[in-house]
Design an enzyme around this catalytic site. Structure first.
Site, PDB file in Angstrom:
ATOM      1  CB  THR A 126      -0.821   0.209   1.391  1.00  9.24           C
ATOM      2  OG1 THR A 126      -1.230   1.277   1.353  1.00  9.24           O
ATOM      3  CG2 THR A 126      -0.046  -0.092   2.199  1.00  9.24           C
ATOM      4  CD  GLU A 128      -1.796   5.055   5.376  1.00 15.36           C
ATOM      5  OE1 GLU A 128      -2.433   6.219   4.994  1.00 15.36           O
ATOM      6  OE2 GLU A 128      -0.997   5.011   6.506  1.00 15.36           O
ATOM      7  CE1 TYR A 154      -3.577  -1.686   5.849  1.00 12.90           C
ATOM      8  CE2 TYR A 154      -2.720   0.274   5.372  1.00 12.90           C
ATOM      9  CZ  TYR A 154      -3.472  -0.732   4.878  1.00 12.90           C
ATOM     10  OH  TYR A 154      -3.622  -1.094   3.732  1.00 12.90           O
ATOM     11  CE  LYS A 158      -2.045  -4.052   3.704  1.00 13.69           C
ATOM     12  NZ  LYS A 158      -2.403  -5.369   2.926  1.00 13.69           N
TER      13      LYS A 158
HETATM   14  P1  NAP Z   1     -11.452  -4.544   2.947  1.00 12.70           P
HETATM   15  O1  NAP Z   1     -12.596  -3.975   1.999  1.00 12.70           O
HETATM   16  O2  NAP Z   1     -11.163  -3.749   4.167  1.00 12.70           O
HETATM   17  O3  NAP Z   1     -11.476  -6.210   3.088  1.00 12.70           O
HETATM   18  C1  NAP Z   1     -10.328  -6.657   3.742  1.00 12.70           C
HETATM   19  C2  NAP Z   1     -10.925  -7.953   3.923  1.00 12.70           C
HETATM   20  O4  NAP Z   1      -9.926  -8.718   4.777  1.00 12.70           O
HETATM   21  C3  NAP Z   1     -12.191  -8.495   4.421  1.00 12.70           C
HETATM   22  O5  NAP Z   1     -12.805  -9.500   3.348  1.00 12.70           O
HETATM   23  C4  NAP Z   1     -12.026  -9.018   5.718  1.00 12.70           C
HETATM   24  O6  NAP Z   1     -13.079  -9.855   6.000  1.00 12.70           O
HETATM   25  C5  NAP Z   1     -10.648  -9.617   5.617  1.00 12.70           C
HETATM   26  N1  NAP Z   1     -10.085  -9.964   6.941  1.00 12.70           N
HETATM   27  C6  NAP Z   1      -9.690  -9.113   7.937  1.00 12.70           C
HETATM   28  N2  NAP Z   1      -9.167  -9.915   8.844  1.00 12.70           N
HETATM   29  C7  NAP Z   1      -9.097 -11.176   8.651  1.00 12.70           C
HETATM   30  C8  NAP Z   1      -8.770 -12.412   9.183  1.00 12.70           C
HETATM   31  N3  NAP Z   1      -8.091 -12.274  10.161  1.00 12.70           N
HETATM   32  N4  NAP Z   1      -8.624 -13.565   8.364  1.00 12.70           N
HETATM   33  C9  NAP Z   1      -9.118 -13.493   7.139  1.00 12.70           C
HETATM   34  N5  NAP Z   1      -9.702 -12.488   6.400  1.00 12.70           N
HETATM   35  C10 NAP Z   1      -9.788 -11.286   7.127  1.00 12.70           C
HETATM   36  O7  NAP Z   1     -10.105  -4.018   2.029  1.00 12.70           O
HETATM   37  P2  NAP Z   1      -9.888  -3.609   0.428  1.00 12.70           P
HETATM   38  O8  NAP Z   1     -10.231  -2.194   0.164  1.00 12.70           O
HETATM   39  O9  NAP Z   1     -10.636  -4.867  -0.397  1.00 12.70           O
HETATM   40  O10 NAP Z   1      -8.355  -3.818   0.255  1.00 12.70           O
HETATM   41  C11 NAP Z   1      -7.970  -5.384   0.024  1.00 12.70           C
HETATM   42  C12 NAP Z   1      -6.338  -5.226   0.610  1.00 12.70           C
HETATM   43  O11 NAP Z   1      -5.647  -4.393  -0.225  1.00 12.70           O
HETATM   44  C13 NAP Z   1      -6.245  -4.924   1.865  1.00 12.70           C
HETATM   45  O12 NAP Z   1      -5.104  -5.754   2.311  1.00 12.70           O
HETATM   46  C14 NAP Z   1      -5.899  -3.478   1.968  1.00 12.70           C
HETATM   47  O13 NAP Z   1      -5.080  -3.271   3.061  1.00 12.70           O
HETATM   48  C15 NAP Z   1      -4.891  -3.480   0.732  1.00 12.70           C
HETATM   49  N6  NAP Z   1      -4.978  -2.109  -0.025  1.00 12.70           N
HETATM   50  C16 NAP Z   1      -5.972  -1.419  -0.168  1.00 12.70           C
HETATM   51  C17 NAP Z   1      -6.241  -0.292  -0.760  1.00 12.70           C
HETATM   52  C18 NAP Z   1      -7.658   0.555  -1.173  1.00 12.70           C
HETATM   53  O14 NAP Z   1      -7.460   1.623  -1.460  1.00 12.70           O
HETATM   54  N7  NAP Z   1      -8.599  -0.217  -1.205  1.00 12.70           N
HETATM   55  C19 NAP Z   1      -4.998   0.288  -1.139  1.00 12.70           C
HETATM   56  C20 NAP Z   1      -3.933  -0.199  -0.932  1.00 12.70           C
HETATM   57  C21 NAP Z   1      -3.927  -1.469  -0.287  1.00 12.70           C
HETATM   58  P3  NAP Z   1     -14.257  -9.713   6.975  1.00 12.70           P
HETATM   59  O15 NAP Z   1     -15.089  -9.358   5.919  1.00 12.70           O
HETATM   60  O16 NAP Z   1     -14.535 -10.868   7.597  1.00 12.70           O
HETATM   61  O17 NAP Z   1     -14.050  -8.520   7.767  1.00 12.70           O
HETATM   62  N1  GDD Z   2     -12.122   7.014   7.024  1.00 10.65           N
HETATM   63  C1  GDD Z   2     -12.445   8.504   7.129  1.00 10.65           C
HETATM   64  N2  GDD Z   2     -13.525   8.987   7.856  1.00 10.65           N
HETATM   65  N3  GDD Z   2     -11.417   9.005   6.853  1.00 10.65           N
HETATM   66  C2  GDD Z   2     -11.801  10.526   7.109  1.00 10.65           C
HETATM   67  C3  GDD Z   2     -12.689  10.978   7.647  1.00 10.65           C
HETATM   68  C4  GDD Z   2     -13.659  10.240   8.029  1.00 10.65           C
HETATM   69  O1  GDD Z   2     -14.823  10.707   8.522  1.00 10.65           O
HETATM   70  N4  GDD Z   2     -12.529  12.390   7.560  1.00 10.65           N
HETATM   71  C5  GDD Z   2     -11.273  12.722   6.909  1.00 10.65           C
HETATM   72  N5  GDD Z   2     -10.704  11.842   6.700  1.00 10.65           N
HETATM   73  C6  GDD Z   2      -9.446  11.596   6.057  1.00 10.65           C
HETATM   74  C7  GDD Z   2      -8.711  10.591   6.853  1.00 10.65           C
HETATM   75  O2  GDD Z   2      -7.751  11.288   7.865  1.00 10.65           O
HETATM   76  C8  GDD Z   2      -7.415  10.456   5.839  1.00 10.65           C
HETATM   77  O3  GDD Z   2      -6.636  11.295   5.646  1.00 10.65           O
HETATM   78  C9  GDD Z   2      -8.170  10.381   4.289  1.00 10.65           C
HETATM   79  O4  GDD Z   2      -9.517  10.904   4.739  1.00 10.65           O
HETATM   80  C10 GDD Z   2      -8.611   8.903   3.620  1.00 10.65           C
HETATM   81  O5  GDD Z   2      -9.005   8.066   4.653  1.00 10.65           O
HETATM   82  P1  GDD Z   2      -9.667   6.574   4.401  1.00 10.65           P
HETATM   83  O6  GDD Z   2     -10.702   6.810   3.413  1.00 10.65           O
HETATM   84  O7  GDD Z   2      -9.776   5.957   5.680  1.00 10.65           O
HETATM   85  O8  GDD Z   2      -8.378   5.940   3.660  1.00 10.65           O
HETATM   86  P2  GDD Z   2      -6.827   6.121   4.012  1.00 10.65           P
HETATM   87  O9  GDD Z   2      -6.187   6.943   2.933  1.00 10.65           O
HETATM   88  O10 GDD Z   2      -6.526   6.304   5.240  1.00 10.65           O
HETATM   89  O11 GDD Z   2      -6.484   4.465   3.928  1.00 10.65           O
HETATM   90  C11 GDD Z   2      -7.060   3.827   2.610  1.00 10.65           C
HETATM   91  O12 GDD Z   2      -6.155   3.940   1.689  1.00 10.65           O
HETATM   92  C12 GDD Z   2      -4.833   3.218   1.969  1.00 10.65           C
HETATM   93  C13 GDD Z   2      -3.923   3.427   0.549  1.00 10.65           C
HETATM   94  O13 GDD Z   2      -3.360   4.452   0.814  1.00 10.65           O
HETATM   95  C14 GDD Z   2      -7.181   2.334   3.188  1.00 10.65           C
HETATM   96  O14 GDD Z   2      -7.891   1.458   2.041  1.00 10.65           O
HETATM   97  C15 GDD Z   2      -6.226   1.619   3.307  1.00 10.65           C
HETATM   98  O15 GDD Z   2      -6.532   0.255   3.453  1.00 10.65           O
HETATM   99  C16 GDD Z   2      -5.125   1.583   1.760  1.00 10.65           C
HETATM  100  O16 GDD Z   2      -3.787   0.947   1.995  1.00 10.65           O
END
Ligand code: NAP
Ligand code: GDD
Length: 330
Positions: A126, A128, A154, A158
């Site tokens: 990620t 992050e 987190y 990662k």
């Molecule tokens: P998400 O919607 O939060 O999904 C996370 C998944 O992990 C869910 O299916 C959850 O299952 C499962 N999980 C959590 N704890 C577990 C455990 N102990 N054993 C098995 N499964 C478990 O995340 P996403 O947005 O699809 O992201 C997918 C991956 O990419 C994550 O690793 C995230 O950190 C990474 N990532 C995401 C982004 C982004 O912007 N979306 C960017 C960079 C990296 P439950 O439904 O049971 O909770």
């Molecule tokens: N969630 C959330 N809720 N974020 C908020 C809020 C709120 O009410 N208000 C402001 N924010 C700001 C957070 O402080 C952060 O700076 C930004 O919005 C984005 O927050 P998120 O949408 O929670 O995403 P993230 O950037 O912290 O993390 C996501 O992206 C990562 C990749 O850069 C997640 O998907 C991570 O799993 C992923 O790795």
């Protein structure tokens, strides 16, 4: 013979998109589901009945070995994680066990089941991990060679997952790749993330179900793309002859205020300020102020490019939530 894929995190946003993509490509798709009662199971069985579910947990090594034995995968996509940055500050040890050590558990399950030379592995790394603090490359963005400086439990977990994946590639010759993905969103995004929280609230405000939205810090900038585009990049990484690490990003960065601008315009509101209240409860002990990615390597080597742009993403999400909220009674 159809290829077989095992996806951890099948109930998450990316799991949903990736399962559809692999199914369309003719794969047999297996997914790990956790918990003795997982409320997402019913929806998944209804919307994606082709997925074969295996009960396992990233923190339980033996369950992962069993999953490998049942699925006999050609490709493993490790998407499971505690993925919410704010939550990771409140549950840092659970985050370390799942998001960090869980990666080791999957890699070891592949080795223990004899797959280290045959199974291809994708790790969900990620942006992050970069942390935004040392951002010193205006206009260029973070790439595969940029310094890491994670700013949350987190991000730190990662980084362990990222390096243990590289270590298994170097130590055992595993075809193990890391996708360093910048934020990607869409209709399957969890409501706890800021983009979906906004698109959902905008729809509810339009329909008279809600008066305002409470948010934390509005200043951070993110490189937001569409999740459907990003899972295509994951798949392409595992089709390469050699494993590697790739940044997937749009190369643009926007503030939360800009997201609010476009989202509220979708419902005909030009000034969102009367509808947004700031609540310190949504602020984090340490913030990532800016993320901007440079996807040049992925574009050149994988032939990957995002299709949905920022305005298109906001429109897609608000339109989807307007439809869902119009159908639901609460
Ligand atoms: P998400 O919607 O939060 O999904 C996370 C998944 O992990 C869910 O299916 C959850 O299952 C499962 N999980 C959590 N704890 C577990 C455990 N102990 N054993 C098995 N499964 C478990 O995340 P996403 O947005 O699809 O992201 C997918 C991956 O990419 C994550 O690793 C995230 O950190 C990474 N990532 C995401 C982004 C982004 O912007 N979306 C960017 C960079 C990296 P439950 O439904 O049971 O909770
Ligand atoms: N969630 C959330 N809720 N974020 C908020 C809020 C709120 O009410 N208000 C402001 N924010 C700001 C957070 O402080 C952060 O700076 C930004 O919005 C984005 O927050 P998120 O949408 O929670 O995403 P993230 O950037 O912290 O993390 C996501 O992206 C990562 C990749 O850069 C997640 O998907 C991570 O799993 C992923 O790795």
């Amino acid at each position: 013979m159809a290829k077989r894929a095992l996806i951890t995190g099948i109930t998450g946003q990316d799991g949903h998109h990736l399962a559809d993509l692999l199914h369309d490509k003719g794969y047999e798709v297996y997914g790990i589901i956790r918990g003795q009662y997982n409320p997402k199971r019913t929806l998944l069985e209804r919307e994606q009945p082709f997925i074969k579910l295996i009960e396992a947990d990233l923190t339980d090594q033996s369950s992962l070995v069993r999953a490998m034995e049942v699925a006999k995968p050609d490709e493993v996509y490790n998407l499971a994680a505690i993925s919410h940055v704010g939550y990771s500050f409140k549950n840092p040890q659970l985050t370390a066990d799942t998001t960090g050590k869980g990666v080791l558990n999957v890699l070891e399950a592949i080795r223990l089941s004899g797959g280290e030379k045959t199974v291809r592995f994708y790790q969900a790394s990620t942006s992050e991990m970069f942390g935004g603090l040392d951002y010193n490359r205006p206009g260029e963005g973070y790439d595969e060679n940029s310094l890491f400086h994670p700013r949350s439990p987190y991000g730190v977990a990662k980084l362990y997952g990222h390096w243990i994946t590289k270590n298994y590639r170097e130590s055992y010759g595993m075809h193990a790749s890391c996708g360093i993905l910048f934020n990607h969103e869409g209709e399957h995004r969890g409501i706890e993330f800021v983009t979906r929280k906004i698109s959902n609230a905008v729809a509810r405000i339009k329909l008279g179900k809600q008066d305002y939205i409470e948010l934390g810090n509005l200043d951070p900038k993110r490189d937001w793309g569409y999740a459907g585009d990003y899972v295509e990049g994951m798949w392409r990484m595992l089709q390469q002859d050699e494993p590697g690490d790739y940044v997937l990003a749009t190369g643009e960065t926007h503030t939360i205020g800009e997201f609010l601008d476009l989202a509220f315009k979708e419902i005909g509101v030009d000034d969102w300020k009367p509808y947004v209240k700031q609540n310190p409860a949504f602020m984090r002990p340490a913030e990532v102020d800016i993320l901007l990615g440079n996807p040049t390597k992925a574009e050149k080597v994988l032939g990957w490019k995002r299709k949905v742009d920022f305005p298109g993403l906001v429109k897609l999400m608000v339109t989807n939530d307007l439809k869902l909220e119009a159908q639901s009674k609460d």
